[in-house]
Design a protein around this motif. Sequence first.
Motif, PDB file in Angstrom:
ATOM      1  N   ARG A   1       0.836  -1.198   0.000  1.00  0.00           N
ATOM      2  CA  ARG A   1       0.000   0.000   0.000  1.00  0.00           C
ATOM      3  C   ARG A   1       0.874   1.252   0.000  1.00  0.00           C
ATOM      4  NH1 ARG A   1      -5.585  -0.834   3.118  1.00  0.00           N
ATOM      5  NH2 ARG A   1      -6.055   0.947   1.813  1.00  0.00           N
ATOM      6  N   ARG A   2       2.026   1.213   0.662  1.00  0.00           N
ATOM      7  CA  ARG A   2       2.965   2.353   0.614  1.00  0.00           C
ATOM      8  C   ARG A   2       3.463   2.586  -0.806  1.00  0.00           C
ATOM      9  NH1 ARG A   2       7.912   2.730   3.790  1.00  0.00           N
ATOM     10  NH2 ARG A   2       7.749   4.900   3.191  1.00  0.00           N
TER      11      ARG A   2
ATOM     12  N   PRO B   1       9.876   4.971 -15.776  1.00  0.00           N
ATOM     13  CA  PRO B   1      10.505   4.608 -14.512  1.00  0.00           C
ATOM     14  C   PRO B   1      11.053   5.808 -13.740  1.00  0.00           C
ATOM     15  CG  PRO B   1      11.768   3.753 -16.378  1.00  0.00           C
ATOM     16  CD  PRO B   1      10.523   4.349 -16.924  1.00  0.00           C
ATOM     17  N   ASP B   2      11.415   6.873 -14.437  1.00  0.00           N
ATOM     18  CA  ASP B   2      11.924   8.065 -13.745  1.00  0.00           C
ATOM     19  C   ASP B   2      10.840   8.677 -12.858  1.00  0.00           C
ATOM     20  OD1 ASP B   2      14.754   9.084 -15.270  1.00  0.00           O
ATOM     21  OD2 ASP B   2      13.490   7.664 -16.351  1.00  0.00           O
ATOM     22  N   SER B   3       9.620   8.789 -13.386  1.00  0.00           N
ATOM     23  CA  SER B   3       8.508   9.326 -12.593  1.00  0.00           C
ATOM     24  C   SER B   3       8.167   8.407 -11.428  1.00  0.00           C
ATOM     25  CB  SER B   3       7.266   9.527 -13.466  1.00  0.00           C
ATOM     26  OG  SER B   3       7.464  10.601 -14.339  1.00  0.00           O
ATOM     27  N   ALA B   4       8.158   7.094 -11.681  1.00  0.00           N
ATOM     28  CA  ALA B   4       7.861   6.140 -10.605  1.00  0.00           C
ATOM     29  C   ALA B   4       8.912   6.234  -9.504  1.00  0.00           C
ATOM     30  CB  ALA B   4       7.786   4.719 -11.156  1.00  0.00           C
ATOM     31  N   ALA B   5      10.175   6.331  -9.889  1.00  0.00           N
ATOM     32  CA  ALA B   5      11.242   6.451  -8.890  1.00  0.00           C
ATOM     33  C   ALA B   5      11.102   7.744  -8.098  1.00  0.00           C
ATOM     34  CB  ALA B   5      12.618   6.377  -9.568  1.00  0.00           C
ATOM     35  N   SER B   6      10.749   8.839  -8.772  1.00  0.00           N
ATOM     36  CA  SER B   6      10.550  10.114  -8.075  1.00  0.00           C
ATOM     37  C   SER B   6       9.400  10.014  -7.086  1.00  0.00           C
ATOM     38  CB  SER B   6      10.267  11.235  -9.081  1.00  0.00           C
ATOM     39  OG  SER B   6      11.412  11.508  -9.842  1.00  0.00           O
ATOM     40  N   GLU B   7       8.311   9.353  -7.498  1.00  0.00           N
ATOM     41  CA  GLU B   7       7.156   9.171  -6.602  1.00  0.00           C
ATOM     42  C   GLU B   7       7.557   8.390  -5.354  1.00  0.00           C
ATOM     43  OE1 GLU B   7       3.347   6.201  -6.406  1.00  0.00           O
ATOM     44  OE2 GLU B   7       3.866   6.993  -8.397  1.00  0.00           O
ATOM     45  N   PHE B   8       8.239   7.257  -5.556  1.00  0.00           N
ATOM     46  CA  PHE B   8       8.626   6.420  -4.419  1.00  0.00           C
ATOM     47  C   PHE B   8       9.630   7.133  -3.518  1.00  0.00           C
ATOM     48  CE2 PHE B   8       7.671   2.190  -6.815  1.00  0.00           C
ATOM     49  CZ  PHE B   8       6.307   2.411  -6.656  1.00  0.00           C
ATOM     50  N   ASP B   9      10.560   7.844  -4.135  1.00  0.00           N
ATOM     51  CA  ASP B   9      11.548   8.596  -3.353  1.00  0.00           C
ATOM     52  C   ASP B   9      10.853   9.656  -2.497  1.00  0.00           C
ATOM     53  OD1 ASP B   9      14.286   9.238  -2.623  1.00  0.00           O
ATOM     54  OD2 ASP B   9      14.041  11.033  -3.868  1.00  0.00           O
ATOM     55  N   ALA B  10       9.897  10.376  -3.088  1.00  0.00           N
ATOM     56  CA  ALA B  10       9.164  11.415  -2.353  1.00  0.00           C
ATOM     57  C   ALA B  10       8.364  10.817  -1.198  1.00  0.00           C
ATOM     58  CB  ALA B  10       8.239  12.182  -3.303  1.00  0.00           C
ATOM     59  N   ASP B  11       7.948   9.566  -1.344  1.00  0.00           N
ATOM     60  CA  ASP B  11       7.187   8.888  -0.293  1.00  0.00           C
ATOM     61  C   ASP B  11       8.084   8.185   0.724  1.00  0.00           C
ATOM     62  OD1 ASP B  11       4.793   9.750  -1.350  1.00  0.00           O
ATOM     63  OD2 ASP B  11       4.404   7.902  -2.454  1.00  0.00           O
ATOM     64  N   GLY B  12       9.408   8.355   0.577  1.00  0.00           N
ATOM     65  CA  GLY B  12      10.343   7.780   1.548  1.00  0.00           C
ATOM     66  C   GLY B  12      10.552   6.282   1.401  1.00  0.00           C
TER      67      GLY B  12
END
Length: 139
Positions: A30-31, A89-100
């Motif tokens: 869910r995270r 994948p760049d956007s997905a990585a940015s999303e996950f990074d922003a979510d910690g």
Amino acid sequence: MALGTHKAAIGAISPFFIVSDVPRAIAHYRRLGFELRFAEPSEGPFFAIVGRGGAQIFLKELGEAVPPMPNARRHPWAAWDAFVYVEDPDSAASEFDADGIAFHVALRDRDDGLRGFEIADPDGYILFFGRPAPAASGA
């Protein structure tokens, strides 16, 4: 198959992970933006399906007699348990990074022509989020 015979469309495939704690696994996914699509029983589930878009993962807890066994624990050269195709994948990585979210392997272009990153779940299953890297222009 006879020439001209229609082939049925296949839309997605769902890996089936044996996990040590289904509620903990649900919380992890869910995270990552996955939704809970099914859980049995609804309180204290031992089986669940999580999904995001066309990607789904089946999660099953079988007790201590059958522990999780990610690919890399059986064969160190088999690094991934699932390939999750993402167009960007760049956007997905940015999303996950922003979510910690912690990365197992950061976003990169791989030697095999793929671009993406890896995330490990609490039981050690490794998911690669990515796609083939764009071909270099020959012009």
